[in-house]
Design an enzyme around this catalytic site. Sequence first.
Site, mmCIF file in Angstrom:
data_model
loop_
_atom_site.group_PDB
_atom_site.id
_atom_site.type_symbol
_atom_site.label_atom_id
_atom_site.label_comp_id
_atom_site.label_asym_id
_atom_site.label_seq_id
_atom_site.Cartn_x
_atom_site.Cartn_y
_atom_site.Cartn_z
ATOM 1 N N ASN A 179 -17.874 -5.851 -0.090
ATOM 2 C CA ASN A 179 -16.918 -5.625 0.983
ATOM 3 C C ASN A 179 -16.629 -4.148 1.165
ATOM 4 O OD1 ASN A 179 -16.162 -8.432 -0.355
ATOM 5 N ND2 ASN A 179 -15.659 -8.537 1.807
ATOM 6 N N ASP A 195 0.826 -1.216 0.000
ATOM 7 C CA ASP A 195 0.000 0.000 0.000
ATOM 8 C C ASP A 195 0.861 1.268 0.000
ATOM 9 O OD1 ASP A 195 -2.081 -1.914 0.501
ATOM 10 O OD2 ASP A 195 -1.600 -1.774 2.631
ATOM 11 N N GLU A 244 -11.249 -0.287 -3.497
ATOM 12 C CA GLU A 244 -10.480 0.285 -2.396
ATOM 13 C C GLU A 244 -9.240 0.987 -2.937
ATOM 14 O OE1 GLU A 244 -9.457 -3.096 0.001
ATOM 15 O OE2 GLU A 244 -7.890 -3.781 -1.360
ATOM 16 N N ARG A 280 4.627 -8.330 -0.492
ATOM 17 C CA ARG A 280 4.127 -7.300 -1.402
ATOM 18 C C ARG A 280 5.121 -6.146 -1.321
ATOM 19 N NH1 ARG A 280 -1.924 -6.248 0.277
ATOM 20 N NH2 ARG A 280 -0.947 -6.338 2.334
ATOM 21 N N HIS A 311 -3.157 -1.061 -5.120
ATOM 22 C CA HIS A 311 -3.117 -0.047 -4.057
ATOM 23 C C HIS A 311 -2.042 0.990 -4.365
ATOM 24 C CE1 HIS A 311 -4.496 1.094 0.073
ATOM 25 N NE2 HIS A 311 -3.646 2.046 -0.285
#
Length: 344
Positions: free
Chosen positions: A183, A45, A220, A317, A284
């Site tokens: 979600n 992120d 998101e 990640r 993200h």
Amino acid sequence: MLNHIINRRELIVGGAALAIGAGLPGAAQAKEAKIQNPLVLQRADPQILRHGDDFYFTASVPEYDRIVLRRAKTIAGLRDAPETVIWRRPTSGKMAGYIWAPEIHHFDGKWHFYFAAGDGDDKFHIRTYVLQAEGADPLTADWTLLGQLETPWDSFTLDSTIFAHKGVRYICWAQHEPGIATNSNLYLAPLKTPTTLAAPPARLTVPTLDWEVQGFKVAEGPALLARNGRLFLTYSASATDARYCMGMLTADADADIMDPKAWSKSPAPVFATSEANKVFGPGHNSFVVDEKGRDLLVYHGRDYREIKGDPLFDHNRHARVQPIAYRKDGTPDFGVPVANGVLG
């Protein structure tokens, strides 16, 4: 950010808009450092903020227990820049759960960190909170907790980003809206204070397309790129494994951006897994203009497809960057995730 790991017993429902190397000594002269991918290992992120002559980097850490920040004069320099812990979660109670997807922003003469946090007795009771600090240097500033972001629903909330458009400061975020079987959806509203909205939010998009609902129904991680008379609002969709990908909403810069009808959704992902380059689940993202004046896409991705166990606890990640191209019609072309190595 991590919607796919939300408690599976029930359906529960994270940079400022772009306006707009550290030198390595050689035998005879300083040589410019090259950007290498991954830029920062095990930092999901990722957000890079350019403020003045400095670049600030923040991201989720594998322990999900703190907010970190590093600074450099170049994007490449962020790779080895020292990392400062800005804030640690308490040992129990409110905000003692998972700490996700921080973003740093500077407005009204102050620094702000927006981040998502769960509680000690319910790590998935994720809500958005705001830290604030004064002074020129956010690495040494005294950060204080302003409080929780106030939205119409007390529900799963994360991935807030801040941008200014036509003199108005907006916040865009992901949230589960009660009564909608997803979600998370994306919402937009002008800010009254760092923690309160100046108007009821607009629901910009709900995940309904096939590539948005793989594993989980997710929209998101919004990020805004303002270019060529339009606003391009990217977001991430689906579970955070190799199916994770980026979509995009587009609006005319002169439109009423609080009207959901002003935004059009990309029918297919604009950035997705590259088997050839071995980058899986890119998403993200954030945007930044580097020291050369190039628009860069900042995102995370894994170097492999198969994940053992819950993806939440697979910490590989890595933060990555690459230049953005533009088509003749002015729309961004993100291409595919570039392979590991030196960025040209």
